[in-house]
Design a protein around this motif. Sequence first.
Motif, mmCIF file in Angstrom:
data_model
loop_
_atom_site.group_PDB
_atom_site.id
_atom_site.type_symbol
_atom_site.label_atom_id
_atom_site.label_comp_id
_atom_site.label_asym_id
_atom_site.label_seq_id
_atom_site.Cartn_x
_atom_site.Cartn_y
_atom_site.Cartn_z
ATOM 1 N N ASN A 24 0.836 -1.217 0.000
ATOM 2 C CA ASN A 24 0.000 0.000 0.000
ATOM 3 C C ASN A 24 0.861 1.253 0.000
ATOM 4 O O ASN A 24 0.541 2.228 -0.689
ATOM 5 C CB ASN A 24 -0.931 0.012 1.216
ATOM 6 N N LEU A 25 1.938 1.249 0.753
ATOM 7 C CA LEU A 25 2.852 2.388 0.763
ATOM 8 C C LEU A 25 3.453 2.630 -0.620
ATOM 9 O O LEU A 25 3.542 3.765 -1.091
ATOM 10 C CB LEU A 25 3.968 2.183 1.788
ATOM 11 N N LYS A 26 3.869 1.553 -1.265
ATOM 12 C CA LYS A 26 4.447 1.690 -2.611
ATOM 13 C C LYS A 26 3.410 2.215 -3.597
ATOM 14 O O LYS A 26 3.696 3.092 -4.419
ATOM 15 C CB LYS A 26 4.988 0.346 -3.095
ATOM 16 N N ARG A 27 2.194 1.667 -3.527
ATOM 17 C CA ARG A 27 1.133 2.088 -4.436
ATOM 18 C C ARG A 27 0.786 3.557 -4.211
ATOM 19 O O ARG A 27 0.638 4.321 -5.164
ATOM 20 C CB ARG A 27 -0.105 1.220 -4.252
ATOM 21 N N ASN A 28 0.672 3.951 -2.949
ATOM 22 C CA ASN A 28 0.375 5.353 -2.649
ATOM 23 C C ASN A 28 1.508 6.263 -3.092
ATOM 24 O O ASN A 28 1.270 7.373 -3.560
ATOM 25 C CB ASN A 28 0.116 5.533 -1.148
ATOM 26 N N GLY A 29 2.730 5.795 -2.956
ATOM 27 C CA GLY A 29 3.880 6.580 -3.412
ATOM 28 C C GLY A 29 3.829 6.787 -4.920
ATOM 29 O O GLY A 29 4.091 7.886 -5.419
ATOM 30 N N LYS A 30 3.487 5.733 -5.653
ATOM 31 C CA LYS A 30 3.378 5.842 -7.116
ATOM 32 C C LYS A 30 2.248 6.784 -7.497
ATOM 33 O O LYS A 30 2.369 7.585 -8.430
ATOM 34 C CB LYS A 30 3.154 4.477 -7.742
ATOM 35 N N LYS A 31 1.124 6.676 -6.773
ATOM 36 C CA LYS A 31 -0.027 7.533 -7.058
ATOM 37 C C LYS A 31 0.326 8.993 -6.789
ATOM 38 O O LYS A 31 -0.002 9.877 -7.585
ATOM 39 C CB LYS A 31 -1.216 7.113 -6.194
ATOM 40 N N ASP A 32 1.001 9.266 -5.674
ATOM 41 C CA ASP A 32 1.414 10.631 -5.352
ATOM 42 C C ASP A 32 2.368 11.173 -6.407
ATOM 43 O O ASP A 32 2.262 12.327 -6.814
ATOM 44 C CB ASP A 32 2.085 10.679 -3.977
ATOM 45 N N THR A 33 3.285 10.346 -6.844
ATOM 46 C CA THR A 33 4.244 10.765 -7.868
ATOM 47 C C THR A 33 3.521 11.099 -9.168
ATOM 48 O O THR A 33 3.830 12.097 -9.823
ATOM 49 C CB THR A 33 5.288 9.659 -8.109
ATOM 50 N N GLU A 35 0.394 12.099 -9.495
ATOM 51 C CA GLU A 35 -0.359 13.336 -9.309
ATOM 52 C C GLU A 35 0.571 14.550 -9.351
ATOM 53 O O GLU A 35 0.249 15.571 -9.965
ATOM 54 C CB GLU A 35 -1.107 13.301 -7.981
#
Length: 98
Positions: A24-33, A35
């Motif tokens: 989840n941390l990796k996925r959220n990091g990718k999503k933030d990047t 955006e």
Amino acid sequence: MTLELSIVISVISVSFALYSGISNLKRNGKKDTAEETAQLTTVIVKLENIGDGVAEIKADMKNVKGEVQELRERLVAVEQSTKSAHHRLDGLTGGVDG
């Protein structure tokens, strides 16, 4: 045997929880990047449009400066012509009155 089974189940549960948390941390990091990249791209495009507008305004200002200079030259010519015409009129009225 039950103690070993419960320890194994606990270890598996903790492992799964850690794996889920990390993914989840990796996925959220990718999503933030993604955006942030989209926002930066938008800002860059807007800045380029502003730069184009400024360049267009500069070109228009150069044209206006040229036109003003041209009008100044024409005004000087008209003033000289008017001055000359006044001298001629003064000469004509001087001869008629005198």
